[in-house]
Design a protein around this motif. Structure first.
Motif, PDB file in Angstrom:
ATOM      1  N   PRO A  15       0.975  -1.190  -0.009  1.00 54.99           N
ATOM      2  CA  PRO A  15       0.190   0.115  -0.028  1.00 54.99           C
ATOM      3  C   PRO A  15       0.841   1.348   0.022  1.00 54.99           C
ATOM      4  O   PRO A  15       2.005   0.988   0.225  1.00 54.99           O
ATOM      5  N   ASP A  16       0.162   2.566  -0.331  1.00 56.07           N
ATOM      6  CA  ASP A  16       0.900   3.641  -0.378  1.00 56.07           C
ATOM      7  C   ASP A  16       1.387   4.323   1.295  1.00 56.07           C
ATOM      8  O   ASP A  16       0.255   4.612   1.707  1.00 56.07           O
ATOM      9  N   LEU A  17       2.474   3.875   1.689  1.00 51.31           N
ATOM     10  CA  LEU A  17       2.769   4.231   2.971  1.00 51.31           C
ATOM     11  C   LEU A  17       2.820   5.780   3.414  1.00 51.31           C
ATOM     12  O   LEU A  17       2.508   6.155   4.491  1.00 51.31           O
ATOM     13  N   THR A  18       2.922   6.415   2.137  1.00 48.65           N
ATOM     14  CA  THR A  18       3.135   8.057   2.350  1.00 48.65           C
ATOM     15  C   THR A  18       1.671   8.475   2.612  1.00 48.65           C
ATOM     16  O   THR A  18       1.605   9.368   3.623  1.00 48.65           O
ATOM     17  N   ALA A  19       0.748   7.813   1.870  1.00 46.87           N
ATOM     18  CA  ALA A  19      -0.734   8.325   1.965  1.00 46.87           C
ATOM     19  C   ALA A  19      -1.147   8.011   3.510  1.00 46.87           C
ATOM     20  O   ALA A  19      -1.633   8.740   4.166  1.00 46.87           O
ATOM     21  N   GLN A  20      -0.702   6.905   3.679  1.00 41.79           N
ATOM     22  CA  GLN A  20      -1.097   6.214   5.365  1.00 41.79           C
ATOM     23  C   GLN A  20      -0.637   7.174   6.471  1.00 41.79           C
ATOM     24  O   GLN A  20      -1.151   7.538   7.127  1.00 41.79           O
ATOM     25  N   ALA A  21       0.566   7.582   6.181  1.00 41.26           N
ATOM     26  CA  ALA A  21       1.506   8.352   7.400  1.00 41.26           C
ATOM     27  C   ALA A  21       0.638   9.758   7.291  1.00 41.26           C
ATOM     28  O   ALA A  21       0.719  10.291   8.232  1.00 41.26           O
ATOM     29  N   GLN A  22       0.366  10.352   6.246  1.00 42.13           N
ATOM     30  CA  GLN A  22      -0.083  11.394   5.990  1.00 42.13           C
ATOM     31  C   GLN A  22      -1.442  11.578   6.907  1.00 42.13           C
ATOM     32  O   GLN A  22      -1.834  12.694   7.580  1.00 42.13           O
ATOM     33  N   VAL A  23      -2.311  10.638   6.758  1.00 41.99           N
ATOM     34  CA  VAL A  23      -3.623  10.497   7.551  1.00 41.99           C
ATOM     35  C   VAL A  23      -3.139  10.368   8.865  1.00 41.99           C
ATOM     36  O   VAL A  23      -3.871  10.897   9.885  1.00 41.99           O
ATOM     37  N   GLN A  24      -2.209   9.355   9.298  1.00 37.40           N
ATOM     38  CA  GLN A  24      -1.870   9.220  10.940  1.00 37.40           C
ATOM     39  C   GLN A  24      -1.338  10.428  11.384  1.00 37.40           C
ATOM     40  O   GLN A  24      -1.807  10.813  12.684  1.00 37.40           O
ATOM     41  N   GLU A  25      -0.850  11.330  10.719  1.00 38.02           N
ATOM     42  CA  GLU A  25      -0.305  12.554  11.233  1.00 38.02           C
ATOM     43  C   GLU A  25      -1.106  13.613  11.502  1.00 38.02           C
ATOM     44  O   GLU A  25      -1.305  13.957  12.390  1.00 38.02           O
ATOM     45  N   ALA A  26      -2.137  13.574  10.243  1.00 37.62           N
ATOM     46  CA  ALA A  26      -3.247  14.563  10.545  1.00 37.62           C
ATOM     47  C   ALA A  26      -4.231  14.277  11.639  1.00 37.62           C
ATOM     48  O   ALA A  26      -4.766  14.994  12.287  1.00 37.62           O
ATOM     49  N   MET A  27      -4.073  12.947  12.071  1.00 38.25           N
ATOM     50  CA  MET A  27      -5.226  12.657  13.174  1.00 38.25           C
ATOM     51  C   MET A  27      -4.551  12.787  14.388  1.00 38.25           C
ATOM     52  O   MET A  27      -5.112  12.781  15.476  1.00 38.25           O
ATOM     53  N   THR A  28      -3.259  13.262  14.473  1.00 38.29           N
ATOM     54  CA  THR A  28      -2.734  13.490  15.904  1.00 38.29           C
ATOM     55  C   THR A  28      -2.574  15.232  15.996  1.00 38.29           C
ATOM     56  O   THR A  28      -1.776  15.804  17.102  1.00 38.29           O
ATOM     57  N   VAL A  29      -2.816  15.952  15.105  1.00 34.83           N
ATOM     58  CA  VAL A  29      -2.711  17.551  15.431  1.00 34.83           C
ATOM     59  C   VAL A  29      -3.725  18.220  16.161  1.00 34.83           C
ATOM     60  O   VAL A  29      -3.357  19.266  16.432  1.00 34.83           O
ATOM     61  N   ASN A  30      -4.681  17.705  16.425  1.00 37.36           N
ATOM     62  CA  ASN A  30      -5.762  18.160  17.264  1.00 37.36           C
ATOM     63  C   ASN A  30      -6.372  17.247  18.040  1.00 37.36           C
ATOM     64  O   ASN A  30      -6.488  15.983  17.538  1.00 37.36           O
ATOM     65  N   PRO A  31      -6.914  17.607  19.303  1.00 35.04           N
ATOM     66  CA  PRO A  31      -7.643  16.706  20.126  1.00 35.04           C
ATOM     67  C   PRO A  31      -8.713  15.905  19.570  1.00 35.04           C
ATOM     68  O   PRO A  31      -8.954  14.729  19.579  1.00 35.04           O
ATOM     69  N   ARG A  32      -9.414  16.502  18.553  1.00 34.73           N
ATOM     70  CA  ARG A  32     -10.740  15.636  17.918  1.00 34.73           C
ATOM     71  C   ARG A  32     -10.141  14.583  17.133  1.00 34.73           C
ATOM     72  O   ARG A  32     -10.486  13.438  17.197  1.00 34.73           O
ATOM     73  N   GLY A  33      -9.106  15.056  16.142  1.00 35.77           N
ATOM     74  CA  GLY A  33      -8.327  13.693  15.245  1.00 35.77           C
ATOM     75  C   GLY A  33      -8.043  12.613  16.410  1.00 35.77           C
ATOM     76  O   GLY A  33      -8.087  11.391  16.175  1.00 35.77           O
ATOM     77  N   ALA A  34      -7.187  13.156  17.500  1.00 36.96           N
ATOM     78  CA  ALA A  34      -6.605  11.865  18.277  1.00 36.96           C
ATOM     79  C   ALA A  34      -7.824  11.255  19.044  1.00 36.96           C
ATOM     80  O   ALA A  34      -7.385  10.167  19.533  1.00 36.96           O
ATOM     81  N   SER A  35      -8.905  11.887  19.124  1.00 32.12           N
ATOM     82  CA  SER A  35     -10.082  11.186  19.698  1.00 32.12           C
ATOM     83  C   SER A  35     -10.613  10.092  18.951  1.00 32.12           C
ATOM     84  O   SER A  35     -11.619   9.135  19.571  1.00 32.12           O
ATOM     85  N   PHE A  36     -10.489   9.773  17.719  1.00 31.77           N
ATOM     86  CA  PHE A  36     -10.948   8.723  16.757  1.00 31.77           C
ATOM     87  C   PHE A  36     -10.392   7.500  17.016  1.00 31.77           C
ATOM     88  O   PHE A  36     -11.209   6.567  16.722  1.00 31.77           O
ATOM     89  N   GLY A  37      -9.381   7.353  17.806  1.00 33.06           N
ATOM     90  CA  GLY A  37      -9.071   5.820  18.098  1.00 33.06           C
ATOM     91  C   GLY A  37      -8.958   5.164  17.041  1.00 33.06           C
ATOM     92  O   GLY A  37      -8.311   5.012  16.139  1.00 33.06           O
ATOM     93  N   ARG A  38      -9.678   3.998  16.828  1.00 32.57           N
ATOM     94  CA  ARG A  38      -9.757   2.880  15.931  1.00 32.57           C
ATOM     95  C   ARG A  38      -9.933   3.346  14.519  1.00 32.57           C
ATOM     96  O   ARG A  38      -9.687   3.077  13.474  1.00 32.57           O
ATOM     97  N   PHE A  39     -10.955   4.285  14.686  1.00 34.93           N
ATOM     98  CA  PHE A  39     -11.418   5.016  13.466  1.00 34.93           C
ATOM     99  C   PHE A  39     -10.405   5.577  12.432  1.00 34.93           C
ATOM    100  O   PHE A  39     -10.123   5.466  11.375  1.00 34.93           O
TER     101      PHE A  39
END
Length: 338
Positions: A15-39
């Protein structure tokens, strides 16, 4: 793809690990994204499969059910009679089966592939051999089943689906799964054999004996997966395994369900290394085969439903969660750049 000898597939891309990493990083930049857990992890995985960040919404999902009868069912290893397979297949075709009901919640369609049900309409053969005393199929039937599975994957992917769900149907298929699992992983029959359709202690003992006898017949074949499958699996299992492997080759995510599909995924990873990167486990059931295979594949189930319905029903029940996760993660990423 033409299978001539053995069970081989082209290299599986990552899979495209760059795209995957971009999403993972984006989900950590604010509390709401970090709250999504398994989502968040589901959305990141799907982004990697799609090669897009944020991931695009899932618009087309299909559940593909591979159906087959098994000669070992005549030993009385299931709570269902052998005739129940065709009855369940007819329910799916009429739209009245559990998987049809669950598919509606994800706007998914259901495709039944009649590989080896015990009637003349079966694609490969009517039923399969009783694996405790005879081979499940001939080499020609094995190759034909593999080609059918790969061709089914190609046809579904070419139709434009975003995600596929692998399902199974067939009385006594957990007996087949236990025999194959035991042979390939050196697992003792008493550990590999579960309660399947809800059998009592006496039937469980019969099932253990049948698995033990099948494993004895395949004892010298462990290093030849194709021969193991020809000897003690079933045409529908071969087709299911080839389907999963070919989906990975074609860069298409697959949601797997219970014991039979988990074992097919495990075997697919063995014959097409890298397949597991394209898989997500919908649910875990009480069948030992499911847990052993998911651990080997390093897959964490989305839900613990303990469903042994087959038909891909457990995975179909989880499919709306997968779709929702992709939507929520995608919307969050787009809101960050708005």
């Amino acid at each position: 793809m033409r299978f001539t000898n053995g069970f081989t597939f082209p290299p599986v891309p990552s899979p495209d690990l760059t795209a995957q990493a971009q999403v993972q990083e984006a989900m950590t930049v604010n509390p709401r994204g970090a709250s999504f857990g398994r989502f968040a992890s589901i959305g990141a995985w799907m982004a990697g499969c799609q090669g897009e960040a944020p991931p695009r919404p899932i618009k087309a999902a299909r559940i593909v059910v591979f159906a087959g009868d098994h000669g070992i069912a005549e030993r009385g290893v299931s709570a269902f009679t052998p005739e129940a397979s065709i009855v369940q297949a007819e329910e799916i075709l009429s739209g009245a089966a559990p998987v049809n009901t669950l598919a509606q919640y994800a706007n998914a369609s259901v495709n039944l592939v009649d590989v080896s049900l015990n009637h003349e309409a079966a694609a490969i053969r009517a039923g399969s051999g009783p694996i405790d005393v005879a081979d499940a199929m001939t080499q020609e039937e094995f190759l034909a089943a593999a080609e059918l599975g790969a061709a089914t994957a190609d046809r579904e992917i070419d139709s434009g689906v975003d995600v596929l769900v692998a399902g199974d149907l067939g009385v006594a298929n957990t007996t087949v799964a236990a025999a194959v699992l035991g042979t390939l992983t050196f697992t003792e029959p008493v550990v590999a054999v579960g309660r399947g359709s809800g059998i009592n202690d006496e039937v469980w003992k019969v099932k253990v004996s049948a698995v033990r006898d099948a494993m004895f017949r395949a004892r010298g074949l462990r290093n030849d997966i194709a021969r193991v499958l020809q000897t003690i699996s079933a045409p529908d299992f071969v087709a299911l395994t080839a389907f999963i492997a070919q989906c990975a080759v074609r860069r298409t995510p697959v949601l797997i369900d219970g014991a039979y599909t988990a074992l097919a995924a495990y075997v697919a990873e063995r014959v097409a290394p890298g397949t597991k990167q394209w898989l997500i486990a919908g649910q875990v059931s009480a069948e030992p085969c499911t847990t052993i295979c998911l651990q080997a594949l390093d897959l964490t189930p989305v839900a613990t439903l303990n469903m042994s319905t087959g038909q891909g029903a457990g995975a179909a029940a989880v499919l709306p969660l997968i779709i929702s996760a992709v939507d929520v993660v995608g919307d969050e990423m787009r809101s960050q750049t708005a």
